[in-house]
Design an enzyme around this catalytic site. Sequence first.
Site, PDB file in Angstrom:
ATOM      1  N   CYS A 128      20.279   3.054 108.255  1.00 14.30           N
ATOM      2  CA  CYS A 128      19.847   1.663 108.426  1.00 14.30           C
ATOM      3  C   CYS A 128      20.900   0.816 109.135  1.00 14.30           C
ATOM      4  CB  CYS A 128      19.494   1.047 107.081  1.00 14.30           C
ATOM      5  SG  CYS A 128      18.369   2.082 106.136  1.00 14.30           S
ATOM      6  N   HIS A 270      19.018  -6.305 107.771  1.00  9.80           N
ATOM      7  CA  HIS A 270      18.192  -5.106 107.647  1.00  9.80           C
ATOM      8  C   HIS A 270      17.055  -5.395 106.668  1.00  9.80           C
ATOM      9  CE1 HIS A 270      16.704  -1.218 106.840  1.00  9.80           C
ATOM     10  NE2 HIS A 270      17.346  -1.034 105.710  1.00  9.80           N
ATOM     11  N   ASN A 301      10.203  -0.925 105.259  1.00 15.19           N
ATOM     12  CA  ASN A 301      11.594  -0.657 105.629  1.00 15.19           C
ATOM     13  C   ASN A 301      11.617   0.475 106.658  1.00 15.19           C
ATOM     14  OD1 ASN A 301      14.179   0.488 105.751  1.00 15.19           O
ATOM     15  ND2 ASN A 301      14.643   0.064 103.614  1.00 15.19           N
TER      16      ASN A 301
END
Length: 345
Positions: A128, A270, A301
């Site tokens: 990420c 993020h 996500n």
Amino acid sequence: MVSPKNTGTLVAPEGAKHARILGVGGYRPERVVTNEEVCEFIDSSDQWIRERSGIITRRIANEQETVTFMAEAAARNAIENSGLELAQIDALLVATVTHPFQTPAAAPLIATNLGLNGIPAFDISAACAGYCYGISLANDMVRSGSARNVLVIGVEKLSDFTDKHDRGTAFIFADGAGAAIVGPSDTPGIGPTVWGSDGEQWATIQQRESWLDVRRSWTQESAQERTWPSIGMAGQSVFRWAVWGMAPVAQKALEAAGITADDLDAFIPHQANMRIIDAMIKQLKLPADIPVARDIAEQGNTSAASIPLATERMLREGEAPHGGLALQIGFGAGLAYAAQVVVLP
Ligand SMILES: CC(C)(COP(=O)(O)OP(=O)(O)OC[C@H]1O[C@@H](n2cnc3c(N)ncnc32)[C@H](O)[C@@H]1OP(=O)(O)O)[C@@H](O)C(=O)NCCC(=O)NCCS
């Protein structure tokens, strides 16, 4: 004794004084998956998922929407938005942890599919944090003279590596691609990157079995013992690390860039979990009028793709101004993190 033949006469590369993001783009898979659909495989509810993660729907790729397909689409969108010609791109960095080949990297194939066969192209495995790692590297490449315009792609097909029966991850992970072009600039467009990693927490978000374990399992007699290496996550540990550990990193990135939270036109963290985003806003004491990326509600996500996708959306929908200052921070498996202030294209 041997002595060197030649000392101090090498030509050193020379780059641009500054770099900035010239354009961003994105690709969202067509299929929208609701929480109800996710709950067909896990004991959960739409309400629980909304409350604990902020996710209402997510995009899940179909068979044709592969990592390379989505990456190419996002890249074409970013190139178009940058105003550059395709031929002006001279390096490609692809942040991904879900390209389904151990080797070769996804990047050379994506470059070739784009019509850019021959340029330097490689993958970054920083989960990420991968996109922010890529922006940092691209900034350094442009300023050092190893490339003029660098295409940075964050792309994930997490659905291939998510166990749909796992209550801890099935509702979180999703698919998509985002991209940015980094090129020369007369003024600073990418602030110093504050980045790092914590290998002591290596197992906190992890592919459950190594490929060697997978091979071993496939030699078992029983089909039930065969494993697929989905990604596991110690949710609470990640949550605590993100909430308490990442706000100070974001703060340092602001200070390193020589600005304060009041100067920001957007905060683009993020898209891990809406509660993590809210906790970071509080800890950073972010003024209430600063737009915050909340793409996770509809996108889930998407790891390395989440920040460029959220950026593309904020610009397209007029939520963040072109030319404004955005603080972006990526964090996840590794554990790895990177934050920097950027001038929005
Ligand atoms: C995954 C996450 C949402 C779980 O939330 P949580 O509040 O930590 O959940 P816990 O694991 O502590 O479990 C709390 C309760 O919810 C239950 N639960 C766990 N997962 C559930 C689910 N999917 N649906 C319903 N209930 C669930 C647990 O059984 C537990 O019940 P109990 O209190 O009766 O024992 C949260 O830990 C999280 O967001 N972590 C960070 C994940 C993330 O952002 N990762 C990306 C990083 S890149």
